[in-house]
Design an enzyme around this catalytic site. Structure first.
Site, mmCIF file in Angstrom:
data_model
loop_
_atom_site.group_PDB
_atom_site.id
_atom_site.type_symbol
_atom_site.label_atom_id
_atom_site.label_comp_id
_atom_site.label_asym_id
_atom_site.label_seq_id
_atom_site.Cartn_x
_atom_site.Cartn_y
_atom_site.Cartn_z
ATOM 1 C CD GLU A 143 46.831 35.380 15.412
ATOM 2 O OE1 GLU A 143 46.393 36.522 15.625
ATOM 3 O OE2 GLU A 143 46.748 34.454 16.228
ATOM 4 N N GLY A 144 48.560 36.771 10.925
ATOM 5 C CA GLY A 144 49.867 37.309 10.582
ATOM 6 C C GLY A 144 50.190 38.477 11.483
ATOM 7 N N GLY A 145 51.019 39.386 10.967
ATOM 8 C CA GLY A 145 51.472 40.513 11.757
ATOM 9 C C GLY A 145 50.330 41.378 12.260
ATOM 10 C CB ALA A 165 45.521 40.545 8.785
ATOM 11 C CG ASP A 186 57.597 39.584 3.975
ATOM 12 O OD1 ASP A 186 58.715 39.116 4.320
ATOM 13 O OD2 ASP A 186 56.611 39.608 4.732
HETATM 14 P P1 ADP Z 1 49.817 39.207 7.477
HETATM 15 O O1 ADP Z 1 49.791 40.155 6.333
HETATM 16 O O2 ADP Z 1 49.174 39.778 8.703
HETATM 17 O O3 ADP Z 1 51.167 38.602 7.737
HETATM 18 P P2 ADP Z 1 49.023 36.899 5.936
HETATM 19 O O4 ADP Z 1 48.517 37.413 4.652
HETATM 20 O O5 ADP Z 1 50.429 36.358 5.920
HETATM 21 O O6 ADP Z 1 48.871 37.994 7.085
HETATM 22 O O7 ADP Z 1 48.069 35.783 6.473
HETATM 23 C C1 ADP Z 1 48.191 35.157 7.740
HETATM 24 C C2 ADP Z 1 47.898 33.657 7.661
HETATM 25 O O8 ADP Z 1 46.579 33.430 7.162
HETATM 26 C C3 ADP Z 1 48.789 32.910 6.684
HETATM 27 O O9 ADP Z 1 49.981 32.470 7.269
HETATM 28 C C4 ADP Z 1 47.909 31.726 6.272
HETATM 29 O O10 ADP Z 1 47.969 30.702 7.236
HETATM 30 C C5 ADP Z 1 46.533 32.327 6.262
HETATM 31 N N1 ADP Z 1 46.135 32.815 4.912
HETATM 32 C C6 ADP Z 1 46.388 34.036 4.384
HETATM 33 N N2 ADP Z 1 45.862 34.176 3.154
HETATM 34 C C7 ADP Z 1 45.254 32.994 2.882
HETATM 35 C C8 ADP Z 1 44.505 32.493 1.750
HETATM 36 N N3 ADP Z 1 44.290 33.247 0.664
HETATM 37 N N4 ADP Z 1 44.018 31.234 1.814
HETATM 38 C C9 ADP Z 1 44.239 30.462 2.916
HETATM 39 N N5 ADP Z 1 44.926 30.869 4.009
HETATM 40 C C10 ADP Z 1 45.424 32.119 4.004
#
Ligand code: ADP
Length: 320
Positions: free
Chosen positions: A52-54, A56, A166
């Site tokens: 998960e991120g900020g 999503a 970023d």
């Molecule tokens: P946010 O935009 O909310 O920061 P991210 O795009 O960085 O979210 O995604 C959050 C986490 O989800 C990532 O740190 C990673 O662990 C996982 N993730 C994101 N995109 C992928 C992908 N295409 N394949 C596998 N894991 C992913």
């Protein structure tokens, strides 16, 4: 955005400017086990959680043909304001524009009553940050391999007039072949007219270019990604970002003073140090171009792997 404070956590520096914040974090309920794309009439089965991120959460799903994908899920509750909606649509619009072997492929986007779903290419081997945590540092041949791919993605984004803004290890994903895929276009910006400059303060503290923080009147452009490439190269080879320290203010002070060192107990080649120092130039105009970085002698100074074996997830590969 796992290990660093999200962009929203960046305190405004001394100079007043517009700040871009990530939407406020709301922990949403999990999406359904079967995610339905009504328009296509397709069902995706949710098979795992990826991270998960900020704002999503990302899940692994299987499409009707059994192909595994990643789905980035944003709850509608977290994008109630017009500003947050606009940001999400901007991310979708920019990511949808991109099509490159080293950028995470954006495949589809749909919504239901609760969530917006972004269907993405699955990156089975996590991020370069996950790998760094296990391995502590990368070897120079691995860094060459990953940087060539990152720079190719950057060249493509810049030719498409997109600044990523970023770039960091946590946003560089690895596919099943251990190849780099740049992801998370959440802070990306489109340069609509040649010469346009961006004034929003955004990024992740350790990786943020000095002009974003301290030259807000003049704004910033493509060179901020080049700065991040320098920070990434240092981090791969030394094991931690160059300006890292206890608190965010102190990081910014070190960025402003361009204060970092090459620790003696973590020996890296002179040509690698030379290249890092040339990229981490406080003056964006004096930074090398992506093409100039690629023609630096460090890329020819040692082995260049044909591929990275999956065993590199746990052990330093031997490329001699
Ligand atoms: P946010 O935009 O909310 O920061 P991210 O795009 O960085 O979210 O995604 C959050 C986490 O989800 C990532 O740190 C990673 O662990 C996982 N993730 C994101 N995109 C992928 C992908 N295409 N394949 C596998 N894991 C992913």
């Amino acid at each position: 955005m796992n290990q660093h404070p999200p962009a929203a956590a960046i305190p405004a520096p001394q100079v007043a400017a517009t700040t871009q914040h990530r939407p406020e974090k709301v922990v949403p309920p999990s999406p359904p086990l079967t995610i339905r794309d009504k328009e296509r009439g397709w069902n995706y089965s949710r098979v795992g959680f990826l991270g998960e991120g900020g704002f999503a959460r990302v899940f692994e799903v299987q499409d009707p043909k059994g192909i595994r994908k990643a789905v980035k899920v944003v709850s509608k509750a977290s994008i109630k304001t017009k500003k947050n909606k606009t940001k999400l649509w901007a991310e979708i619009k920019l990511h949808q524009m991109l099509n490159h072997p080293h950028v995470v492929r954006f495949e589809d986007c749909f919504e239901d009553d609760e969530n917006v779903y972004m269907m993405l290419e699955l990156c089975e081997n996590g991020s370069l940050m996950d790998l760094l945590k296990r391995r502590k540092r990368y070897t120079e041949p691995e860094a060459r391999y990953y940087l060539v791919q990152l720079i190719a993605a950057c060249q493509y984004m810049h030719q498409t007039n997109v600044i990523h803004r970023d770039l960091k290890l946590g946003n560089l994903f690895l596919d099943a072949n251990m190849d780099v895929k740049v992801g998370d276009l959440g802070l990306a910006a489109l340069i609509e007219k040649p010469g346009d400059r961006k004034k929003t303060i955004c990024g992740t503290p350790n990786y943020i270019a000095p002009e974003v923080l301290f030259d807000t009147a003049n704004g910033h452009s493509f060179e901020v990604d080049i700065w991040s490439v320098g920070v990434i190269m240092y981090t791969l080879l030394i094991g931690r970002p160059p300006f890292q320290t206890k608190d965010v203010k102190a990081i910014y002070k070190r960025i402003r003073e361009n204060r970092y060192e090459f620790p003696q107990d973590k020996e890296i080649s002179t040509s690698a140090q030379e290249l890092i120092m040339s990229i981490l130039n406080t003056d964006p105009e004096k930074r090398p171009t992506l093409e100039a970085i690629l023609s630096h002698r460090w890329f020819l100074d040692g082995p260049f792997p044909a591929y990275i074996p999956a065993s590199a997830n746990d052990f330093a590969p031997d490329f001699r």
